[in-house]
Write an enzyme that holds these catalytic residues in place. Structure first.
Site, PDB file in Angstrom:
ATOM      1  N   HIS A 192     -13.019  55.757 -57.840  1.00  0.00           N
ATOM      2  CA  HIS A 192     -12.541  55.919 -59.216  1.00  0.00           C
ATOM      3  C   HIS A 192     -11.062  56.206 -59.250  1.00  0.00           C
ATOM      4  O   HIS A 192     -10.356  55.784 -60.152  1.00  0.00           O
ATOM      5  CB  HIS A 192     -13.281  57.082 -59.888  1.00  0.00           C
ATOM      6  N   GLU A 434     -19.248  29.051 -55.015  1.00  0.00           N
ATOM      7  CA  GLU A 434     -18.842  29.945 -53.926  1.00  0.00           C
ATOM      8  C   GLU A 434     -19.774  29.840 -52.720  1.00  0.00           C
ATOM      9  O   GLU A 434     -19.707  30.648 -51.809  1.00  0.00           O
ATOM     10  CB  GLU A 434     -18.717  31.385 -54.428  1.00  0.00           C
ATOM     11  N   ASP A 458     -15.877  34.244 -51.437  1.00  0.00           N
ATOM     12  CA  ASP A 458     -17.188  33.966 -50.845  1.00  0.00           C
ATOM     13  C   ASP A 458     -17.274  32.572 -50.245  1.00  0.00           C
ATOM     14  O   ASP A 458     -17.919  32.379 -49.206  1.00  0.00           O
ATOM     15  CB  ASP A 458     -18.294  34.136 -51.897  1.00  0.00           C
TER      16      ASP A 458
HETATM   17  C1  PEP Z   1     -15.111  35.155 -55.023  1.00  0.00           C
HETATM   18  O1  PEP Z   1     -16.119  35.189 -54.316  1.00  0.00           O
HETATM   19  O2  PEP Z   1     -14.085  34.504 -54.728  1.00  0.00           O
HETATM   20  C2  PEP Z   1     -15.056  35.918 -56.276  1.00  0.00           C
HETATM   21  C3  PEP Z   1     -14.043  35.797 -57.103  1.00  0.00           C
HETATM   22  O3  PEP Z   1     -16.055  36.782 -56.538  1.00  0.00           O
HETATM   23  P1  PEP Z   1     -16.188  38.221 -55.812  1.00  0.00           P
HETATM   24  O4  PEP Z   1     -14.892  38.507 -55.108  1.00  0.00           O
HETATM   25  O5  PEP Z   1     -16.459  39.193 -56.889  1.00  0.00           O
HETATM   26  O6  PEP Z   1     -17.334  38.002 -54.887  1.00  0.00           O
HETATM   27 MG    MG Z   2     -17.963  35.958 -55.063  1.00  0.00          MG
END
Ligand code: PEP
Ligand code: MG
Length: 580
Positions: A192, A434, A458
């Site tokens: 936080h 992703e 991802d």
């Molecule tokens: C990603 O995977 O690029 C994305 C934007 O989602 P997160 O980082 O929340 O997994």
């Molecule tokens: Mg992601």
């Protein structure tokens, strides 16, 4: 002169005198035996102390809501819930009766038990919630012991706040005009404290280990929140160096932000959309200040990762509405819950999975917990009357998941119709690309989606089989791997062939080298943390889209990340944001 290195949690450079915030950690909590006949009076003391603590927390909550919105005030709602939790009362009562020790001792024991339970959970988000337990316990103890809780409200001079661990309430109540930076032994990027420091735009370096013990009141400190460096009693040359860096940083931010408010097109007239990634509603205001064309990714799961409870439909509706209202008519893409994986939640997800990143995460979780998913979808529909909302499903791996998600959205619409709740009928619905299987079938998925957003954090993880959170293999998390670039290109081409727009919301979007390649590949939208927007706008203003296309074309013929990065460095001057 000494130097420490910690976690860069909030960017910016500050130079100032240390205010070492010793809270009342060192004060002994008394421990003594009581007789069975004292149990009643000990209990009354507890009830009175809790009543006083509640009044205090309600004031803090109202102040947080007025100044920062629902997201921050929710921290204190959680504290209030803790103070009314029947289970905790039962545990205190039974401990009081069985141990026959004073109520302060009982509270401290319970706090330690709860903290111990959380510390056994292998998840940084959950572990960081221990500060909330500590906050509540300390507040009650202070009332029992008639101690005034020290607050940071009365700071009269500009200081660098140095602490072992700051509680959410410390940050909310601190005098923000005078706190120029925060330096802390504990805390990670998701704590936080980090979230609030970024929201308040106060530079912060956290997770320094044991630095508090090495610092003294009024030590001169340099805090570099971007590189995570803290320098103590700098020599004249270092001081001068950082004063220059600080002044340039402030000046640069000022001019970048001033320019960022205009829309951005390349020199040859290609309009580029730059949107913000946000985690909490409060960030929407900063996104606007940084000139965002909208919110490209609202990571809604962070509403669930707040302490203490799962937000219900009304609370979610309020949070989504707040963002839409702040952003006025700019588009806001709400990503439905991406819980699980590295964002596990004790109350809902499964901690025992062997491969959580390949497991019960995001849309997979939502499709099997349709009650939670449908509640969220209804909340988004209810909020939709306040602005230009878009819905985005995360981690789609194939067309069946998308069809099922859309069917559930249809059911959520029916729920609203039955209840007579108004909502926008034309909400665009898109997906994150992703997972390699989604990128490879993007032509099929494009027939069912209104837009794509490529999640490269991802996509890289799953394409190169590299855990994005593992330091040891971080070198393999390569945005310029030809496999990643081919999947991106394929996705962009499939989207355009189907006539839908395609954005990218991974960290890669804010990298100047990658941004040029992505522009050249034809990406329509870039979404990144708000603070990166001004710089990226400046970059795009100075280039020809035609040049970016040539660079991207060349990159796509290359065979390795090293070759690509080497080439990009010869073509792009990232510092000045110009092409060579
Ligand atoms: C990603 O995977 O690029 C994305 C934007 O989602 P997160 O980082 O929340 O997994
Ligand atoms: Mg992601």
């Amino acid at each position: 002169m000494k130097q420490f290195s910690g976690i860069p949690a909030s960017p910016g450079i500050a130079i100032g005198r240390a205010f070492v915030f010793f809270d009342d950690e060192g004060v002994q909590v008394p421990s003594y035996s009581i007789s069975a006949s004292d149990v009643g009076s000990e209990w009354s003391r507890l009830v009175i102390a809790i009543d006083k603590a509640k009044v205090e927390v309600e004031l803090l909550r109202d102040r947080a809501r007025d100044e920062m919105g629902d997201e921050q005030s929710a921290i204190f709602d959680a504290h209030l819930l803790m103070m009314q939790d029947p289970d905790l009362f039962e545990r205190m009562e039974s401990s009081l009766k069985s141990n026959l020790r004073n109520i302060e001792w009982v509270i401290l024991q319970l706090e330690q038990e709860l903290v111990q339970q959380l510390s056994e959970i292998d998840d940084p988000y959950i572990r960081e919630r221990t500060s909330d337990i500590h906050d509540v316990s300390k507040r009650i103890l202070n009332h029992l012991l008639f101690r005034e809780r020290m607050t940071l409200d009365d700071l009269k001079d500009d200081v660098v706040l140095v602490a072992h661990d700051l509680l959410p309430s410390d940050l909310i109540s601190m005098n923000r005009d005078h706190v120029k930076a925060i330096v802390m032994d504990q805390g990670g990027r998701t704590s936080h404290t980090a979230i609030l420091a970024r929201a308040f735009e106060v530079p912060a370096v956290l997770g320094l280990g044991n630095v508090m013990k090495s610092l003294h009141a009024a030590d001169l400190l340099i805090v570099d929140g971007k590189s995570g460096i803290v320098i103590v009693e700098p020599d004249d040359a270092t001081l001068e160096l950082y004063e220059g860096m600080r002044d340039r940083f402030i000046e640069r931010e000022r001019t970048l932000i001033a320019d960022a408010l205009d829309i951005v097109s390349t020199k040859d007239g290609k309009r580029v959309f730059l949107k913000a990634n946000i985690e909490v509603p409060e960030e929407a205001r900063a996104a606007l200040r940084n000139g965002a064309d909208g919110v490209g990714l609202f990571r809604s799961e962070f509403l669930f990762l707040q302490p203490g409870r799962v937000p219900d439909e009304d609370e979610q509706t309020r949070a989504y509405s707040e963002v839409l209202q702040v952003m006025k008519d700019r588009p806001v893409t709400i990503r439905t819950l991406d819980l699980g994986g590295d964002k596990a939640l004790a109350e809902l997800t499964d901690y025992s999975e062997k491969n959580p990143l390949l497991g019960w995460r995001a849309i997979r979780f939502c499709l099997s917990r349709q009650d939670i998913f449908r509640t969220q979808l209804r909340a988004i529909l209810r909020a939709s009357v306040h602005g230009d909302v878009r819905i985005m499903f995360p981690m789609i791996s194939g067309v069946e998941e998308l069809e099922l998600s859309l069917a559930l959205l249809g059911l959520a619409r029916e729920d609203c119709d039955k209840r007579g709740i108004p909502y926008r009928k034309d909400i665009p619905t898109g997906i994150m690309i992703e997972i390699p299987s989604a990128a490879m079938t993007s032509d099929i998925l494009a027939q069912h989606a209104d837009f794509f957003s490529i999640g490269t954090n991802d996509l890289i993880q799953y394409t190169i089989a590299v855990d994005r959170g593992n330091e040891r293999v971080a070198y393999l998390h390569q945005p310029f791997h030809p496999a990643v670039l081919r999947l991106i290109q394929r996705t962009i081409d499939a989207a355009h062939a189907a006539g839908i727009s395609v954005g990218l919301c991974g960290e890669m979007a804010a990298d100047p080298y990658a941004a040029i390649v992505l522009l050249g590949l034809g990406l329509d939208e870039f979404s990144m943390s708000g603070v990166s927007i001004p710089e990226t706008k400046r970059l795009f203003r100075g280039v020809l889209a035609a040049d970016a296309r040539v660079i991207a074309g060349k990159v796509m013929t290359m065979t390795s990340p090293a070759e690509i990065e080497g080439y990009l460095k010869t073509r792009i001057d990232a510092e000045s944001g110009t092409l060579r």
